[in-house]
Scaffold this active site. Structure first.
Site, PDB file in Angstrom:
ATOM      1  N   SER A   1     -25.274  12.480 -30.859  1.00 52.68           N
ATOM      2  CA  SER A   1     -26.138  11.295 -30.790  1.00 52.68           C
ATOM      3  C   SER A   1     -25.636  10.266 -29.799  1.00 52.68           C
ATOM      4  O   SER A   1     -26.418   9.652 -29.060  1.00 52.68           O
ATOM      5  CB  SER A   1     -26.260  10.671 -32.188  1.00 52.68           C
TER       6      SER A   1
ATOM      7  N   TYR B   1     -30.618  16.634 -28.405  1.00 56.40           N
ATOM      8  CA  TYR B   1     -31.824  15.868 -28.712  1.00 56.40           C
ATOM      9  C   TYR B   1     -32.772  15.806 -27.517  1.00 56.40           C
ATOM     10  O   TYR B   1     -33.912  15.367 -27.663  1.00 56.40           O
ATOM     11  CB  TYR B   1     -31.437  14.458 -29.160  1.00 56.40           C
TER      12      TYR B   1
ATOM     13  N   LYS C   1     -17.765  20.066 -31.227  1.00 57.11           N
ATOM     14  CA  LYS C   1     -18.540  18.837 -31.416  1.00 57.11           C
ATOM     15  C   LYS C   1     -17.595  17.642 -31.384  1.00 57.11           C
ATOM     16  O   LYS C   1     -16.603  17.650 -32.118  1.00 57.11           O
ATOM     17  CB  LYS C   1     -19.284  18.898 -32.753  1.00 57.11           C
TER      18      LYS C   1
ATOM     19  N   LYS D   1     -14.498  20.251 -34.741  1.00 58.97           N
ATOM     20  CA  LYS D   1     -15.286  19.032 -34.885  1.00 58.97           C
ATOM     21  C   LYS D   1     -14.343  17.840 -34.977  1.00 58.97           C
ATOM     22  O   LYS D   1     -13.530  17.752 -35.896  1.00 58.97           O
ATOM     23  CB  LYS D   1     -16.172  19.109 -36.129  1.00 58.97           C
TER      24      LYS D   1
END
Length: 329
Positions: free
Chosen positions: A276, A315, A250, A197
């Site tokens: 996002s 998403y 990520k 990450k």
């Protein structure tokens, strides 16, 4: 004599041929929809997230209704992030038995028993300072934070979570979580570790969604440097050694090279998070008419899967399923 050359167009002439010879196939089985569940006096509340068009913070009842629609469209898996009413320095609502995520897990599993419910295990949404661990002398403390992360994971398992996914990037947290789960009778619960990450600028819109902007400093002392790839291999190897069942990269698209490195090195399930910022950029460009947002989303997701991801947190998941733009399975 007629010249001979490769005629690749033979296999691309029609949609039926292109589909027949397609190497990478994206389906609903590959995708996980993230949801932000908010503790609110009105369980029907829906609070649109300005930086993420089409996404909202949801009260408990609104979450159930939204997931129900997704299930009808073919949704298989979700990951939950919680926004509590009250925050404190220790992030105590992260591991409270009646915390908002714990309540949401119980409700989802009661109403949709076959839905795979993954929980994000971290403190940042629950701490008053917005960091992922305990603070002492202005620094994030690694080892004292491990106990709280383990307690959070255990509370999620007790509530009925199918998988826990630690995202905090504290060293040793997978071992701490595996130990407490095994000790308390939850040895069957898998851990998907956010092993690789990065301290990424692509998280910007998430800060609004999860209300988790750090009150001071940043997260670069515990999240990975964006320039490093070999370090990701070390992090992944360490988490597998500690008991992780699957690994995550990520963000996804800016780190496809790292995802491919992991795929070639490790024979374990790999996931990637289309974060996002990736989502919001596509939505914003689509709004301006600069590109086709749906086609771009599918292309991006296909690239992530092609690079080696078995599972993608996105998403776009329910949107693509509801519009029947990808097969359910």
């Amino acid at each position: 004599m007629e010249s001979r050359f490769h005629r690749g167009r033979r296999l691309r002439r029609t949609e039926a041929l292109r589909s027949l010879f397609r190497e990478t196939r994206l389906t609903g089985n590959d995708l996980v929809q993230p949801y932000f569940v908010v503790e609110h006096e009105n369980p029907d509340v829906v609070k649109p997230i300005g930086a993420m068009p089409g996404q909202s913070q949801l009260g408990l009842s609104a979450l159930l209704e939204t997931v129900g629609r997704g299930k009808t469209a073919g949704l298989k898996s979700v990951i939950l992030f919680g926004i509590p009413k009250e925050k404190d320095e220790r992030g105590s609502q992260a591991y409270a038995e009646e915390g908002i995520v714990q309540q949401a897990v119980r409700e989802l599993k009661e109403n949709f028993p076959d839905l795979v419910v993954i929980t994000d295990v971290c403190l940042c949404e629950y701490t008053s300072h917005g960091h992922c661990g305990l603070i002492r002398g202005g620094e994030v403390q690694n080892d004292p934070t491990l106990e709280l992360l383990a307690r959070a994971a255990l509370s999620h398992a007790r509530a009925g979570a199918d998988i826990v996914a630690p995202s905090d990037m504290m060293d040793g947290r997978v071992a701490a979580i595996r130990q407490i789960l095994d000790k308390d009778g939850y040895s069957h619960i898998p851990i998907i570790s956010y092993a690789v990450k990065y301290a990424s600028a692509f998280y910007g819109p998430f800060r609004e969604a999860a209300e988790s902007t750090p009150a001071f400093g940043d997260r670069r002392s515990y999240q990975m440097d964006i320039a490093n790839a070999r370090e990701g291999l070390r992090e992944a190897a360490a988490d597998l050694e500690e008991g992780a069942d699957a690994l995550m990269v990520k963000p996804a698209l800016p780190y496809l090279d790292v995802l491919r490195d992991l795929r070639e090195r490790f024979d374990c399930p790999l996931s990637a998070y289309q974060v996002s910022g990736e989502y919001s950029m596509i939505k914003a460009a689509g709004k301006e008419g600069w590109l086709d947002p749906t086609a771009t989303a599918i292309e991006s997701l296909t690239a992530i899967k092609r690079a080696g991801a078995d599972l993608i947190l996105s998403y776009f998941t329910t949107e693509l399923l509801e519009k029947e733009l990808i097969p359910r399975s």
